[in-house]
Structure formats: C-alpha cells, structure tokens
Scaffold this motif. Structure first.
Motif, PDB file in Angstrom:
ATOM      1  N   PRO A   1       0.726  -1.198   0.120  1.00  0.00           N
ATOM      2  CA  PRO A   1       0.185   0.053   0.003  1.00  0.00           C
ATOM      3  C   PRO A   1       0.869   1.268  -0.092  1.00  0.00           C
ATOM      4  O   PRO A   1       0.531   2.250  -0.459  1.00  0.00           O
ATOM      5  N   SER A   2       2.133   1.326   0.653  1.00  0.00           N
ATOM      6  CA  SER A   2       2.949   2.660   0.450  1.00  0.00           C
ATOM      7  C   SER A   2       3.789   2.793  -0.633  1.00  0.00           C
ATOM      8  O   SER A   2       4.654   3.828  -0.537  1.00  0.00           O
ATOM      9  N   ALA A   3       3.752   1.880  -1.514  1.00  0.00           N
ATOM     10  CA  ALA A   3       4.750   1.942  -2.598  1.00  0.00           C
ATOM     11  C   ALA A   3       4.957   3.189  -3.200  1.00  0.00           C
ATOM     12  O   ALA A   3       5.874   3.795  -3.665  1.00  0.00           O
ATOM     13  N   VAL A   4       3.818   3.848  -3.595  1.00  0.00           N
ATOM     14  CA  VAL A   4       3.751   4.946  -4.402  1.00  0.00           C
ATOM     15  C   VAL A   4       4.138   6.029  -3.640  1.00  0.00           C
ATOM     16  O   VAL A   4       5.053   6.934  -3.922  1.00  0.00           O
ATOM     17  N   THR A   5       3.828   6.062  -2.474  1.00  0.00           N
ATOM     18  CA  THR A   5       4.436   7.255  -1.374  1.00  0.00           C
ATOM     19  C   THR A   5       5.856   7.167  -1.256  1.00  0.00           C
ATOM     20  O   THR A   5       6.395   8.163  -1.225  1.00  0.00           O
ATOM     21  N   GLU A   6       6.133   5.939  -1.013  1.00  0.00           N
ATOM     22  CA  GLU A   6       7.748   6.099  -0.849  1.00  0.00           C
ATOM     23  C   GLU A   6       8.453   6.234  -2.131  1.00  0.00           C
ATOM     24  O   GLU A   6       9.324   7.096  -1.973  1.00  0.00           O
ATOM     25  N   VAL A   7       8.129   5.945  -3.075  1.00  0.00           N
ATOM     26  CA  VAL A   7       8.851   6.192  -4.472  1.00  0.00           C
ATOM     27  C   VAL A   7       8.736   7.755  -4.779  1.00  0.00           C
ATOM     28  O   VAL A   7       9.716   8.382  -5.246  1.00  0.00           O
ATOM     29  N   MET A   8       7.726   8.284  -4.497  1.00  0.00           N
ATOM     30  CA  MET A   8       7.389   9.935  -4.688  1.00  0.00           C
ATOM     31  C   MET A   8       8.043  10.659  -3.658  1.00  0.00           C
ATOM     32  O   MET A   8       8.687  11.539  -4.041  1.00  0.00           O
ATOM     33  N   ARG A   9       8.537  10.055  -2.545  1.00  0.00           N
ATOM     34  CA  ARG A   9       9.552  10.901  -1.729  1.00  0.00           C
ATOM     35  C   ARG A   9      10.848  11.016  -2.343  1.00  0.00           C
ATOM     36  O   ARG A   9      11.469  12.051  -2.191  1.00  0.00           O
ATOM     37  N   PHE A  10      11.325  10.098  -3.142  1.00  0.00           N
ATOM     38  CA  PHE A  10      12.589  10.202  -3.918  1.00  0.00           C
ATOM     39  C   PHE A  10      12.363  10.843  -4.984  1.00  0.00           C
ATOM     40  O   PHE A  10      13.375  12.027  -5.226  1.00  0.00           O
ATOM     41  N   PHE A  11      11.488  10.923  -5.424  1.00  0.00           N
ATOM     42  CA  PHE A  11      11.112  11.738  -6.934  1.00  0.00           C
ATOM     43  C   PHE A  11      11.153  13.231  -6.440  1.00  0.00           C
ATOM     44  O   PHE A  11      11.710  14.156  -7.070  1.00  0.00           O
ATOM     45  N   ASP A  12      10.484  13.478  -5.326  1.00  0.00           N
ATOM     46  CA  ASP A  12      10.493  14.858  -4.733  1.00  0.00           C
ATOM     47  C   ASP A  12      11.931  15.463  -4.358  1.00  0.00           C
ATOM     48  O   ASP A  12      11.870  16.768  -4.166  1.00  0.00           O
ATOM     49  N   SER A  13      12.573  14.638  -4.144  1.00  0.00           N
ATOM     50  CA  SER A  13      14.150  14.968  -3.590  1.00  0.00           C
ATOM     51  C   SER A  13      14.963  15.164  -4.482  1.00  0.00           C
ATOM     52  O   SER A  13      16.137  15.652  -4.128  1.00  0.00           O
ATOM     53  N   GLY A  14      14.873  15.025  -5.879  1.00  0.00           N
ATOM     54  CA  GLY A  14      15.866  15.145  -6.844  1.00  0.00           C
ATOM     55  C   GLY A  14      15.204  14.847  -8.269  1.00  0.00           C
ATOM     56  O   GLY A  14      14.174  14.225  -8.356  1.00  0.00           O
ATOM     57  N   GLU A  15      16.044  15.204  -9.222  1.00  0.00           N
ATOM     58  CA  GLU A  15      15.681  14.780 -10.721  1.00  0.00           C
ATOM     59  C   GLU A  15      16.056  13.566 -11.209  1.00  0.00           C
ATOM     60  O   GLU A  15      16.897  13.229 -11.616  1.00  0.00           O
ATOM     61  N   TRP A  16      15.383  12.525 -10.344  1.00  0.00           N
ATOM     62  CA  TRP A  16      15.663  11.063 -10.834  1.00  0.00           C
ATOM     63  C   TRP A  16      14.871  10.628 -12.190  1.00  0.00           C
ATOM     64  O   TRP A  16      13.508  10.808 -12.253  1.00  0.00           O
ATOM     65  N   ALA A  17      15.292  10.044 -12.784  1.00  0.00           N
ATOM     66  CA  ALA A  17      14.722   9.346 -14.095  1.00  0.00           C
ATOM     67  C   ALA A  17      13.983   8.036 -13.702  1.00  0.00           C
ATOM     68  O   ALA A  17      12.937   7.608 -14.286  1.00  0.00           O
ATOM     69  N   LYS A  18      14.668   7.471 -12.684  1.00  0.00           N
ATOM     70  CA  LYS A  18      13.917   6.034 -12.190  1.00  0.00           C
ATOM     71  C   LYS A  18      14.142   6.040 -10.745  1.00  0.00           C
ATOM     72  O   LYS A  18      15.163   6.266 -10.053  1.00  0.00           O
TER      73      LYS A  18
END
Length: 336
Positions: free
Chosen positions: A93-110
């Motif tokens: 259930p928390s998968a999208v929340t967890e990855v979006m924390r990373f995307f919000d922290s930098g310009e990641w491609a993946k």
C-alpha cells in the motif's frame, strides 16, 4: 500533488489480475491512477477489468506482445510518473508514497525498489530481488556496457519524460517481449537512478522451486542470452539515434553470463564442467572479478561457489550452481 499512474499490462492472467489491480487501487498516495492495458486476452481477463468500472482506465487492444503493450501504455500516459506492474505481481500500500518521496528529492529518471519473492500461490518465500544496489550514476557504467542490478519490471517507477526518450521500441518479429529491458536500462541513459532499500511489492515466480536453476519467469534459461544480445543491439541503435550516445558493441552482466554458466555445467559430466570452465568461462569470470556493483566479499564468495562445479561429486556441484542461480535455494539453506 504530483500525479502517478500504475500501468498494468496483462495477457491471459485472469488468475492473478484482480490481486494486481486491488493492490494498485489500495495505494495510500491519493493522486494515483490505475491503468490496465489488456493485450488481446482470450481468457476472462476483460470481464475482470470491466468489473472495476471507472475505478480503472481500461485500454483493450489486439495481441501484439509485451513491447506493444508498453508502447501503447506510454503513448497514453498523461501523468508525470508511472509504475509498470506486471499482472501477476502486487504492490504494497505505501509503494507509491515511498517512491514519490525520492522523486520529490531530486531529478531522478527512475526510482527502483526491492520486491519480495512469492511462489505461484502468492506465499512469501523469504527471498527478495535484487540483492545489490547500483550507484546513482549507473548510466556512466552503462555507457561502458555494464547492466546495473535492477528489480524485475514491477519494482521500478519512472519519470515519464525519461521513458519517452526511449519508447516507442520496435515491436516487430522476435522483439515482442522484453519491454522492461528497454525501460530499465534505457532510462539510465536519460538520468540518474535512485534505490529504495526495502521491499515495496511482491514478485511472483512460477515453477521455480529451490531444486532448479530456473528463476526468471519470462524466458527459458537457454534462450535468455540470445534474447539479451538482440535487445542490446536494439538499445544501442535507440541510444545512438535518439540520444546521440554510442554504446559498446557488447554488454557486461553477471545475470546474462550466469544463464550461460548454468545451462553449460548444471547436471553435466565432470569432463563437460571442466572443459567449459577452462575454455569458455572468461566472460563469466570477468563479470564477477570486474563487477563494479559488488563488494570484494561477494566476489570471493561467488568465485568459491563457482569452483565447486569442478568437484567430482555431482550433487555438490549441482547444489553450488543452484545456489548461485536461484535465490530460493539460498533461503532454503539459511532456514535450516
């Protein structure tokens, strides 16, 4: 809040499809859209998709293979981020929340994350994939030919703009499958890769118990090396034409070499095992010794295990090969 799509590409997986869709709908990240691309299923998949009504975006197409389904899905995306969930896998259930924390922290491609290995019935085995983490700038190593450690398709979240630099991918002839290869490695040429160091989903492995060297679902062990070589050639052309990046003619990857190693020495005669190790093991040994993603301890351990295939006692040799090839075999030993 940034919008995310979970895209589920399905073909004749009615047995597992509802679990995949339910796990996508259960995400605790509110701005999540669920898309299901059905690639011409002939079982009851489309009835299952229809039962969700407007809770999912349904895209039904003629059968064209996995690459065709990815091409269709990516062309239809309107969100900035996407997770491609295989229709026999699940997300926590928390998968999208967890990855979006990373995307919000930098310009990641993946942003990639671990997946817990499930058996055919969905029970956890105690293993997870991958077992190594790549550096953020693994695109630099990819330009030298090194394929970085990545989870299977369901363990990857992408910036859509990065994916669209690689896709669409040619889908004719033998290149019907392996779309995740182009997504996983192609986006590393378009930006940096981040890793979540915990499991955010489950990866279902079919017919791969601890007594076999087979582990990946998509292809037979003997076919995988040939398929990877073809995909690398296509990725090289895409990189050159679209990104003006010149990739080497050949790639380096332990998983690829491991498939050749296993198919050559597993349950083979002592003579065959020695002959292969003495005459044909150069690429296999190089991807261990020169592996830029592994610690010295892991390299030495893999070399020691590999040497056991040379012992006259075939049960020990075959066990060592299974241990190298199949994470489920390792968990069985650890659980004793």
């Amino acid at each position: 809040m940034k919008q995310v799509t979970i895209a589920i590409c399905n073909y004749n997986y009615e047995r597992y499809l509802a679990a995949a869709i339910d796990s996508a709908l259960a995400q605790d990240y509110p701005a999540t859209t669920v898309m299901v691309v059905d690639d011409g299923s002939t079982d009851g998949s489309r009835a299952i998709i229809g039962s969700y009504g407007d809770r999912v975006l349904s895209l039904c197409k003629k059968n064209g293979g996995q690459v065709s389904a990815y091409n269709h899905a990516i062309a239809s995306l309107t969100t900035e981020y996407v997770i491609f969930l295989d229709s026999d896998d699940v997300l926590y259930p928390s998968a999208v929340t967890e990855v979006m924390r990373f995307f919000d922290s930098g310009e990641w491609a993946k942003v990639q994350f671990r997946l817990d290995v499930m058996d055919n019935q969905g029970a956890l085995t105690g293993a997870y994939v991958p077992n190594s983490e790549p550096p953020h700038d693994c695109g630099r190593l990819l330009r030298r030919g090194w394929l970085y450690p990545s989870p299977p398709a369901s363990g990857n979240a992408y910036r859509v703009s990065a994916l669209k630099q690689i896709f669409p991918v040619p889908e004719e002839g033998v290149n019907r499958y392996g779309a995740d290869f182009y997504a996983i490695y192609g986006v590393a040429l378009a930006g940096r890769i981040a890793t979540v160091s915990k499991s955010l989903g489950g990866y279902r492995v079919h017919n791969a118990g601890s007594e076999t060297v087979s582990f990946a679902n998509s292809e037979q062990l003997t076919k995988a090396p040939r398929a990877f070589n073809m995909r690398w050639a296509i990725l090289r052309n895409i990189a050159k034409v679209r990104l003006d990046i010149e990739l080497p003619a050949t790639f380096l990857d332990f998983s690829h070499e491991k498939a050749t190693f296993c198919s050559s020495v597993y349950r083979a005669t002592l003579f065959t095992r020695w002959h292969w190790m003495l005459r044909n093991s150069r690429g296999y040994l190089h991807t261990i010794i020169a592996n830029p993603f592994w610690s010295l301890k892991k390299k030495l351990g893999t070399l020691a295990l590999s040497s056991l295939c040379l012992v006259p006692y075939s049960p020990l040799s075959d066990f060592a090969v299974r241990y190298i090839a199949n994470p489920l075999a390792r968990r069985r030993v650890a659980g004793r």
